[in-house]
Design a protein around this motif. Structure first.
Motif, mmCIF file in Angstrom:
data_model
loop_
_atom_site.group_PDB
_atom_site.id
_atom_site.type_symbol
_atom_site.label_atom_id
_atom_site.label_comp_id
_atom_site.label_asym_id
_atom_site.label_seq_id
_atom_site.Cartn_x
_atom_site.Cartn_y
_atom_site.Cartn_z
ATOM 1 N N VAL A 82 -3.706 0.467 -3.670
ATOM 2 C CA VAL A 82 -4.169 -0.877 -3.357
ATOM 3 C C VAL A 82 -4.224 -1.044 -1.838
ATOM 4 C CG1 VAL A 82 -1.837 -1.850 -3.444
ATOM 5 C CG2 VAL A 82 -3.807 -3.318 -3.834
ATOM 6 N N ARG A 83 -5.279 -1.692 -1.354
ATOM 7 C CA ARG A 83 -5.516 -1.809 0.082
ATOM 8 C C ARG A 83 -4.967 -3.116 0.641
ATOM 9 N NH1 ARG A 83 -6.359 3.128 1.998
ATOM 10 N NH2 ARG A 83 -7.711 4.296 0.599
ATOM 11 N N ARG A 101 -5.721 -7.149 -0.186
ATOM 12 C CA ARG A 101 -5.999 -7.270 -1.616
ATOM 13 C C ARG A 101 -4.996 -8.257 -2.183
ATOM 14 N NH1 ARG A 101 -6.239 -7.816 -6.449
ATOM 15 N NH2 ARG A 101 -6.775 -6.242 -8.014
ATOM 16 N N ARG A 102 -5.465 -9.374 -2.649
ATOM 17 C CA ARG A 102 -4.586 -10.420 -3.142
ATOM 18 C C ARG A 102 -4.117 -10.084 -4.551
ATOM 19 N NH1 ARG A 102 -2.337 -13.314 0.837
ATOM 20 N NH2 ARG A 102 -3.878 -13.603 2.489
ATOM 21 N N HIS A 150 0.838 -1.209 0.000
ATOM 22 C CA HIS A 150 0.000 0.000 0.000
ATOM 23 C C HIS A 150 0.869 1.254 0.000
ATOM 24 C CE1 HIS A 150 -3.212 2.840 0.912
ATOM 25 N NE2 HIS A 150 -2.431 3.320 1.870
#
Length: 606
Positions: A556-557, A560-561, A442
């Motif tokens: 992106v958090r 999150r794959r 992130h």
């Protein structure tokens, strides 16, 4: 009480209150005199932190016997003779106050011999009372002994600190001198025991930095050398990951003189603004060189401060030089050499001894801000299900099957290597040529988005948004004067400001991107900066804060794959993005663990 002239001894003791603060002040003045005399070796002998004894011996040019009494008289100097000399001082000392001031508050001995003299001579001064010149055996150079500092001024003596504290102040000043003068050998002893030695000669920069500031600083330092507009800035700045809780490793030299300057300090702070974690301080050793006529060194009795004739130019030059250098730091990059041979330009090249040779990936930066936000928010919205899909989307490099060797690009594994796993949906684990790399996905993605948004917005510029009703602002007369004088500068920042009275301003437009902000408070801050520093980064900082928030929301958090190709795409973006070693808030985005370090965890080889 009638008006009468003060005795010379009292005059010197008053001057000592400005020049002689503590033993470190005495060491500074005497060693600077030795350097001005051409010394290449200086011995400093101390007792009780310099309170009991300070003895400075040098191998400089020496003093003629008949000039010894002049040396301890006020305002007698060999370093200036006219106003022109004063306006272009090139020596460390020049005021002629140090020796008489020190001699007035101590038991003082001055001994010296010139190269061609058969023998030396000495002069004793006891609390300001000057003795007779006597012959003395002495090597070439000068010795100054200062015993029982402040013995005759008990009110000053009781303010001195403990022996260890006073010695620490002396050692810190000598450290500062060693950074500036590697050509001079410094030997220090305390209470009869050798305590420190700085050797002279062609010592390598990294070795000198390690000797004075520690190996960690030396390993993280970026070499700066930039010239333009009659100015040269060179030295070292620490990469953002090396920061301090205090400003204890900030050294500035102007024409070789160690000084403190608020304008330059502010410029450095602004250059580091969005790469340092809050509350942390940058570390640097910077040398600013300019025509002596452009700087006034005669503004402080102890010569700690200077005044620049072109303060705004200096501020902008330092800020832009350091900002440009820091912009070229990237995740995976080791310490680099930064050089700028051409005026007004800067070139940045990695240190071949420590930096991997690889070519950054070009980034598309021509988007409008709104396009960049949307594009970047969705960059990883749909994870690629196959390697081919990821490569077609331009987000990945070829990734080997599990168990095969790392691929090479141009004969080199990229600095951040290739992804092998994701940990708890937060960290990317990658294998590079040296060991393990851990990336906060992130934080890294946030910095990448932030830099793209800044570049996109820089292409647009700061637009002004007209106000339906002009804002009438009451200010002080000084602020009104600044606003009137800096009307064009304010216009470049998006403010249309006119003076409508002695203490009133009329604001007709504000920066468009910051229309939601409080324009009155922002304008007041800008005026304060312009008055104090001659420049302001308030508007740009407010803009960057907004873009940072936008980038954070688009990043992106956690949990999150990502697929392996997506992770590799993020690693390649990090290697190509400016300042990617830190997120927008100054936190580190990655860490590296060498194979040797990991082996030690498990006691391998023992």
């Amino acid at each position: 009480m009638p008006i009468r002239p003060l005795p010379d001894t009292l005059i010197n003791q008053i001057a000592a209150g400005e020049v002689v603060e503590r033993p470190a002040s005495v060491v500074k003045e005497l060693v600077e005199n030795a350097l001005d005399a051409g010394a290449r070796r200086v011995d400093i002998d101390l007792e009780e932190g310099g309170i009991r004894l300070i003895r400075i011996r040098d191998d400089g040019g020496g003093i003629a016997p008949e000039e010894l009494p002049l040396a301890v008289s006020r305002h007698a100097t060999s370093k200036i003779a006219s106003l022109d000399d004063l306006e272009a001082v090139a020596t460390l000392g020049f005021r002629g106050e140090a020796l008489p001031s020190i001699a007035s508050v101590s038991r003082f001995l001055l001994a010296s011999r010139r190269p061609d003299d058969e023998h030396g001579a000495s002069l004793q001064v006891d609390g300001g009372r000057v003795g007779e010149i006597t012959p003395r055996a002495h090597a070439q150079g000068t010795t100054v002994e200062v015993r029982d500092l402040f013995f005759n001024v008990p009110a000053r003596r009781k303010f001195l600190r403990a022996e260890r504290t006073e010695l620490g102040h002396i050692e810190e000043w000598l450290r500062s001198l060693a950074l500036a003068r590697p050509d001079v050998e410094l030997r220090v002893s305390h209470n009869g025991k050798p305590s420190r030695r700085y050797r002279a000669g062609d010592i390598e920069a990294a070795a000198r930095l390690g000797e004075t500031l520690g190996e960690d600083f030396a390993r993280s330092a970026l070499r700066i050398d930039h010239s333009g507009a009659g100015l040269r800035l060179h030295g070292w700045i620490a990469q953002p990951h090396y920061s301090r809780a205090s400003a204890d490793q900030q050294y500035l030299y102007v024409n070789g003189r160690s000084v403190r300057d608020r304008s330059v300090a502010h410029a450095v702070k602004m250059a580091y603004q969005d790469v340092l974690f809050h509350g942390r301080q940058p570390a640097y050793v910077l040398f600013l060189e300019l025509d002596p006529v452009r700087v006034d060194v005669n503004v402080h009795p102890a010569k700690h401060e200077v005044r620049f004739r072109d303060a705004r130019l200096i501020h902008d030059f330092v800020y832009r030089t350091l900002q440009e250098a820091l912009s070229h730091t990237r995740a995976g990059m080791d310490a680099a050499v930064v050089a700028a041979p051409a005026a007004g330009t800067a070139s940045f090249a990695g240190n071949a001894a420590t930096t991997s040779s690889w070519t950054p990936v070009a980034q598309p930066l021509g988007l409008r801000v709104d396009e960049a936000v949307g594009a970047y928010a969705s960059l990883y919205a749909q994870p690629a299900t196959t390697l081919a899909d990821a490569m077609q989307a331009g987000t990945a490099q070829p990734m080997p099957q599990h168990g095969t060797a790392l691929p090479e690009r141009n004969g080199q594994v990229p600095p951040l290597g290739y992804a092998i796993a994701q940990l708890h949906g937060i960290y990317i684990l990658a294998e590079n040529a040296d060991g393990l790399v851990v990336v906060d996905m992130h934080a890294a993605h946030e910095r990448i988005g932030y830099e793209r948004l800044k570049n996109a917005h820089d292409g647009i510029g700061l637009r002004a948004q007209p106000l339906l009703v002009p804002l009438m602002l009451a200010v002080g007369e000084r602020e009104a004067d600044v606003a009137e004088r800096e009307a064009q500068t304010l216009a470049d920042l998006g403010f249309d400001v006119t003076r409508s009275g002695p203490q009133a301003l009329s604001v007709r437009s504000v920066p468009a991107l910051l229309g939601h902000a409080e324009p009155e408070a922002l304008l007041r801050d800008v005026l304060a900066d312009l008055r104090e520093h001659g420049a302001s980064r308030r508007v740009a900082a407010a803009r960057d804060e907004l873009l940072s928030t936008m980038a954070c929301h688009g990043a992106v958090r956690a949990n999150r794959r990502l697929t392996l190709p997506e992770m590799n795409g993020l690693l390649r973006d990090m290697e190509a993005t400016e300042r990617s070693g830190q997120c927008n808030h100054g936190r580190p985005t990655w860490a590296r663990f060498s194979l040797g370090e990991i082996d030690r965890w498990f006691l391998r080889g023992r």
